[in-house]
Structures are given as C-alpha cells and as structure tokens.
Design a protein around this motif. Structure first.
Motif, PDB file in Angstrom:
ATOM      1  N   LEU A 144      -7.874  11.509  -3.399  1.00 18.99           N
ATOM      2  CA  LEU A 144      -6.633  11.073  -4.042  1.00 18.99           C
ATOM      3  C   LEU A 144      -6.789  11.247  -5.544  1.00 18.99           C
ATOM      4  O   LEU A 144      -7.757  10.759  -6.138  1.00 18.99           O
ATOM      5  N   ALA A 145      -5.837  11.922  -6.173  1.00 19.65           N
ATOM      6  CA  ALA A 145      -5.897  12.160  -7.614  1.00 19.65           C
ATOM      7  C   ALA A 145      -4.593  11.715  -8.267  1.00 19.65           C
ATOM      8  O   ALA A 145      -3.511  12.004  -7.751  1.00 19.65           O
ATOM      9  N   GLY A 146      -4.712  11.002  -9.407  1.00 20.69           N
ATOM     10  CA  GLY A 146      -3.532  10.589 -10.152  1.00 20.69           C
ATOM     11  C   GLY A 146      -3.098   9.161  -9.927  1.00 20.69           C
ATOM     12  O   GLY A 146      -2.030   8.754 -10.415  1.00 20.69           O
ATOM     13  N   LEU A 147      -3.891   8.355  -9.193  1.00 18.36           N
ATOM     14  CA  LEU A 147      -3.481   6.979  -8.915  1.00 18.36           C
ATOM     15  C   LEU A 147      -3.241   6.207 -10.209  1.00 18.36           C
ATOM     16  O   LEU A 147      -4.034   6.286 -11.155  1.00 18.36           O
ATOM     17  N   GLY A 148      -2.139   5.466 -10.242  1.00 19.36           N
ATOM     18  CA  GLY A 148      -1.820   4.646 -11.403  1.00 19.36           C
ATOM     19  C   GLY A 148      -1.375   5.429 -12.617  1.00 19.36           C
ATOM     20  O   GLY A 148      -1.389   4.899 -13.728  1.00 19.36           O
ATOM     21  N   GLN A 149      -0.957   6.691 -12.412  1.00 19.83           N
ATOM     22  CA  GLN A 149      -0.517   7.529 -13.535  1.00 19.83           C
ATOM     23  C   GLN A 149       0.908   8.025 -13.280  1.00 19.83           C
ATOM     24  O   GLN A 149       1.121   9.178 -12.931  1.00 19.83           O
TER      25      GLN A 149
ATOM     26  N   ASP B 219       4.673  -0.795   0.916  1.00 18.17           N
ATOM     27  CA  ASP B 219       5.716  -0.856  -0.107  1.00 18.17           C
ATOM     28  C   ASP B 219       5.251  -1.789  -1.226  1.00 18.17           C
ATOM     29  O   ASP B 219       4.995  -2.975  -0.997  1.00 18.17           O
ATOM     30  N   LEU B 220       5.151  -1.265  -2.440  1.00 21.77           N
ATOM     31  CA  LEU B 220       4.579  -2.028  -3.547  1.00 21.77           C
ATOM     32  C   LEU B 220       5.615  -2.573  -4.521  1.00 21.77           C
ATOM     33  O   LEU B 220       5.252  -3.084  -5.583  1.00 21.77           O
ATOM     34  N   ARG B 221       6.886  -2.487  -4.173  1.00 21.88           N
ATOM     35  CA  ARG B 221       7.909  -2.936  -5.124  1.00 21.88           C
ATOM     36  C   ARG B 221       7.803  -4.426  -5.428  1.00 21.88           C
ATOM     37  O   ARG B 221       8.171  -4.862  -6.520  1.00 21.88           O
ATOM     38  N   ALA B 222       7.333  -5.219  -4.470  1.00 24.15           N
ATOM     39  CA  ALA B 222       7.216  -6.666  -4.694  1.00 24.15           C
ATOM     40  C   ALA B 222       5.763  -7.101  -4.830  1.00 24.15           C
ATOM     41  O   ALA B 222       5.467  -8.293  -4.813  1.00 24.15           O
ATOM     42  N   ALA B 223       4.839  -6.152  -4.977  1.00 23.34           N
ATOM     43  CA  ALA B 223       3.420  -6.498  -5.068  1.00 23.34           C
ATOM     44  C   ALA B 223       3.106  -7.184  -6.389  1.00 23.34           C
ATOM     45  O   ALA B 223       3.736  -6.924  -7.410  1.00 23.34           O
ATOM     46  N   ALA B 224       2.107  -8.078  -6.362  1.00 21.25           N
ATOM     47  CA  ALA B 224       1.702  -8.790  -7.569  1.00 21.25           C
ATOM     48  C   ALA B 224       0.632  -8.040  -8.345  1.00 21.25           C
ATOM     49  O   ALA B 224       0.424  -8.324  -9.522  1.00 21.25           O
ATOM     50  N   PHE B 225      -0.078  -7.091  -7.690  1.00 22.11           N
ATOM     51  CA  PHE B 225      -1.110  -6.283  -8.358  1.00 22.11           C
ATOM     52  C   PHE B 225      -2.188  -7.162  -8.999  1.00 22.11           C
ATOM     53  O   PHE B 225      -2.607  -6.924 -10.116  1.00 22.11           O
ATOM     54  N   ARG B 226      -2.651  -8.190  -8.229  1.00 15.99           N
ATOM     55  CA  ARG B 226      -3.555  -9.120  -8.878  1.00 15.99           C
ATOM     56  C   ARG B 226      -4.886  -9.310  -8.158  1.00 15.99           C
ATOM     57  O   ARG B 226      -5.937  -9.074  -8.733  1.00 15.99           O
ATOM     58  N   ASP B 227      -4.896  -9.761  -6.920  1.00 17.53           N
ATOM     59  CA  ASP B 227      -6.168 -10.135  -6.314  1.00 17.53           C
ATOM     60  C   ASP B 227      -6.377  -9.429  -4.980  1.00 17.53           C
ATOM     61  O   ASP B 227      -5.478  -8.785  -4.429  1.00 17.53           O
TER      62      ASP B 227
ATOM     63  N   ARG C 189      -4.362  -0.844 -12.565  1.00 18.82           N
ATOM     64  CA  ARG C 189      -4.838   0.436 -12.033  1.00 18.82           C
ATOM     65  C   ARG C 189      -6.073   0.233 -11.156  1.00 18.82           C
ATOM     66  O   ARG C 189      -6.224   0.884 -10.118  1.00 18.82           O
ATOM     67  N   THR C 190      -6.942  -0.680 -11.572  1.00 22.56           N
ATOM     68  CA  THR C 190      -8.123  -0.992 -10.754  1.00 22.56           C
ATOM     69  C   THR C 190      -7.701  -1.573  -9.415  1.00 22.56           C
ATOM     70  O   THR C 190      -8.235  -1.207  -8.364  1.00 22.56           O
ATOM     71  N   TRP C 191      -6.735  -2.489  -9.442  1.00 24.71           N
ATOM     72  CA  TRP C 191      -6.222  -3.083  -8.194  1.00 24.71           C
ATOM     73  C   TRP C 191      -5.651  -1.992  -7.295  1.00 24.71           C
ATOM     74  O   TRP C 191      -5.906  -1.978  -6.085  1.00 24.71           O
ATOM     75  N   LEU C 192      -4.894  -1.071  -7.870  1.00 26.91           N
ATOM     76  CA  LEU C 192      -4.281  -0.006  -7.081  1.00 26.91           C
ATOM     77  C   LEU C 192      -5.354   0.881  -6.440  1.00 26.91           C
ATOM     78  O   LEU C 192      -5.245   1.277  -5.273  1.00 26.91           O
ATOM     79  N   GLY C 193      -6.410   1.186  -7.199  1.00 32.20           N
ATOM     80  CA  GLY C 193      -7.502   1.965  -6.644  1.00 32.20           C
ATOM     81  C   GLY C 193      -8.184   1.243  -5.496  1.00 32.20           C
ATOM     82  O   GLY C 193      -8.500   1.848  -4.457  1.00 32.20           O
ATOM     83  N   ASN C 194      -8.403  -0.071  -5.646  1.00 33.48           N
ATOM     84  CA  ASN C 194      -9.015  -0.852  -4.568  1.00 33.48           C
ATOM     85  C   ASN C 194      -8.131  -0.888  -3.334  1.00 33.48           C
ATOM     86  O   ASN C 194      -8.630  -0.864  -2.199  1.00 33.48           O
ATOM     87  N   LEU C 195      -6.821  -0.946  -3.546  1.00 31.01           N
ATOM     88  CA  LEU C 195      -5.906  -0.926  -2.405  1.00 31.01           C
ATOM     89  C   LEU C 195      -6.052   0.359  -1.606  1.00 31.01           C
ATOM     90  O   LEU C 195      -6.185   0.330  -0.376  1.00 31.01           O
TER      91      LEU C 195
END
Length: 421
Positions: free
Chosen positions: A227-232, A192-200, A245-251
């Motif tokens: 996986l196609a469309g991440l961060g879009q 669940d990413l609703r409270a994620a910081a999307f940082r490190d 978007r880079t953080w999301l891809g790494n996740l």
C-alpha cells in the motif's frame, strides 16, 4: 560508325533510366507521406503487448476517489513510485493496471497482462537495458492514465479493491503481487472512516471485528500486498496530523493481516513513499461524482476516562503520585494538539454524603487541572459533575456486564476532553 554510336549511347540511357526511377520512387514516397501525414513513430511499448512467459504477476490499482484526485492538484502516483515500478520490472512480471472507485465492481482496467520481461528474445545487454527502461516508462504512463480516469461512481472502498485485485491474481503459477495506490480513506463498506475518531487501537480492533463479521476482509493468502500513499490526500482535502497518519497505517496493517501469522508467500507492506501532486488534472466536460469527505474527527473531542482509583484515595482529592505518568501522557497529547482546549470533569460514586458529592467532584477536577497546568497545558477548565448519569465504559471482558466494584470505579472517574480550537 552506327555501332560505335549505339554502344556509346546505351550506357547513358541505363544511367538516365535509373535516375528517373529513383526520382519517381522518391516522389511516390513523398506523395504517400504527404497523403497520410507524418511517418508514424514506433511504439516503444509494443513489445510489452506480446504474450509473456513470466509466471509472476503484478496488479497495480489506483484510487480514483475525490480525496485523491482533488479539484486541480491531485496526487501524482505515476511519477512518485518509480522505485516500486522498477522492482516490478526487475522481476519481469506480467502487469495489469486499473483504477477503482465505489465498490468492487468498479475496477476500470487500463491495461491487462503487459509483459515486463525485458530479457525474452533479447540477448543483447544494451538492448536489455533499453527495454528495462522502456518497461518502467511504459508502466509509469499506464499508472498516469489510470489516475486520470474519471470514476464511475462516488466513494471509495479500499477493502473491496483489495479483494478484486487479489481475485484477478488467481491462477498465477509464480509470485503474486498487488500494489494499491491510495490514501486509505474508505467512505463505503465496513471500513467507512467518515465517523472515525482516528485515535486509539480499540477503534481499530472494532473495525477489524466488524469487517470480519461481515466477511469483507480480503483473502490475501499467497499475495504480496503493498500500500502506497496512506494518509496523503489531494491538495485542498482535509489533512491528517502525524498521529492520525500513524493510526491510519495501523488500521491497514490490521485489515490486511500484518499482525497475524502470515500464510506462506503472504506479506503486507506500507511503502513510506512521499506522493507528489500533479497540476491540471481536471478534464473539461468530464464531471466526477461527488464523494463524501473524511474530516479526521478534528471537531470531536478526544476523551480520556480515568478511573478514580488510579487518581485518588477514597474520599481524597489529592492526586496520587502513581497517577502522574498517566496525566503526563494526557498533557503531552493536549500540548501537541494545535489550538486545543481541555475540559476536566470530576465524578463521584453514590457511597458518599449527597451534600458532599458536588464539592468532592469539583475538588478532584481542580486537582487534575492543577497537575495538567503544571505540565504545560494551557486553557484548562474544571467542572465537578457530582454523580454520573451512567457509566459509558462497560467491561467488555465480562461480556458487557460489570461487577459492583467495576461500577463504583467507573462512577468515581475523571473525564478529560481535548478539543481542537
């Protein structure tokens, strides 16, 4: 005389009878067509419904959550992934298409086991080319139907969808491929990413540990995952920065096991596909469940906790030259955060004189502020906080327990918070 007349008339009668029969047949056909409407067109996708001999199987799953659908202009996966669908057809796979929302029980299948084998019972090269084009077009239509499907429940659990998709591939004797079209914004489950910081990366590691502990990580052995469309997300939804978007891809690389040694026949690919938008996606009378939004933590500060030993000598407020590369990284982050403001907070450990604690902590905060300002950061304020109320960064390598020296270094730290305007 009669004989001659009779012989002359007979051929004429036969010609008249044939003409009348043809007219009656045409009239009958016209009547049937008139009664039934226009003659039905041949279904160019009908051949794909025949049993397939292909051992390879592909499952295409489309995210139907609100962040992808939007209100008026949702993401148009169908007409954006032509190259991916062409690859499926080239393999002549058996293909299933569905949409997902909520948990793993919410897969809505649009089509199951459609054959993309454009060669079977088809030896003509021209016909093969035609069928190959038909297969791509038909799969595009099925994906479009899946992305227009109204979700059964709110939220999105992408990990659960991966598990469901992999399960539906069990039993395939050949290659097993899973194509998941999603923005990657789970709002339920362990990711669940609703409270994620999307940082490190520490947050990514924490999420993967929690998912593994809860046994929610999908078993993808032998599956080729794309996986196609991440961060879009859809138009009008909160949009990520390039760094987010880079953080999301790494996740998602971590969650699908891309960083671990892959089992035979297993792969995880993030397709660099730009997904367009489709206007007029809403259906009158079809109300979608309300989904929670992921706001990418844009209102929460990004905090750097820098140990005092890395910045200053004991009882000194002069920034050490060795600390300049570290502060330069912080400055770059601040400069590239639109409309940001920066707050520097200095702390000291309890070994100094009480009457000097605030003065030294303020001097250290001012020194860091001067360095950041010199590196092009605007809107920086500095505050001497004196003694900290506690250390917010325990040493995880020591099982959560800190040595006395670790505690001192954490106490005499400098915190730098970068907040969006």
């Amino acid at each position: 005389m009669n004989t001659t007349t009779s012989a002359a008339v007979a051929p004429g009668r036969r010609r008249g009878t044939s003409t009348i029969a043809g007219a009656l047949g045409a009239a009958l056909m016209a009547g049937l067509l008139g009664a039934c409407g226009e003659q039905p067109r041949l279904d160019p996708c009908a051949w794909m419904k025949q049993p397939a001999d292909s051992a390879g199987r592909t499952v295409v799953l489309v995210d139907a959550s609100s962040s992808v659908r939007g209100s008026d202009a949702g993401r148009d996966y169908a007409h954006s992934i032509g190259a991916l669908l062409t690859s499926v057809v080239e393999r002549k796979d058996s293909v299933s298409v569905g949409s997902f929302s909520g948990d793993s029980a919410q897969i809505s299948w649009i089509a199951k086991d459609r054959s993309a084998d454009w060669v079977k019972d088809n030896n003509n090269e021209i016909n093969q080319k035609t069928r190959k084009q038909q297969a791509v077009s038909c799969l595009t239509g099925l994906v479009g139907k899946a992305e227009r499907a109204v979700p059964r429940s709110g939220g999105s659990n992408v990990l659960a969808a991966l598990t469901a998709g992999a399960s539906s591939l069990e039993g395939a004797s050949g290659s097993r491929s899973l194509l998941v079209l999603t923005d990657g914004l789970s709002t339920t489950g362990c990711a669940d990413l609703r409270a994620a910081a999307f940082r490190d990366r520490s947050e990514i590691k924490a999420i993967t540990r929690v998912c593994a502990a809860r046994d929610e990580t999908p078993a993808l052995t032998g599956v080729h995952l794309t996986l196609a469309g991440l961060g879009q997300p859809a138009t009008g939804q909160p949009a990520p920065t390039a760094a987010q978007r880079t953080w999301l891809g790494n996740l998602w690389r971590a969650l699908c096991g891309a960083g671990r040694k892959a089992a035979h026949g297993t792969s995880c690919t993030l397709a660099p596909t730009a997904i367009g938008t489709a206007e007029g996606r809403r259906r009158p009378g079809k109300k979608s469940p309300q989904d929670p939004a992921v706001h990418y933590a844009q209102d929460r500060p990004q905090t750097y906790e820098l140990p005092g030993a890395a910045l200053f000598d004991t009882n000194s407020s002069t920034v050490r030259p060795q600390a300049l590369p570290l502060l330069n990284d912080v400055a770059v982050s601040a400069r590239t955060t639109p409309g940001s403001r920066v707050v520097v907070s200095g702390y000291v450990d309890p070994r100094g004189r009480p009457d000097n604690n605030h003065r030294l902590s303020q001097a250290r905060a001012d020194a860091v502020k001067d360095v950041l300002t010199g590196l092009g950061v605007e809107r920086v304020t500095a505050h001497g906080r004196g003694l900290p109320t506690g250390c917010a960064k325990p040493d995880h390598s020591a099982g959560g327990r800190m040595t006395a020296e670790d505690k001192l270094q954490c106490d005499r730290r400098v915190d730098i918070e970068i907040t969006r305007k």
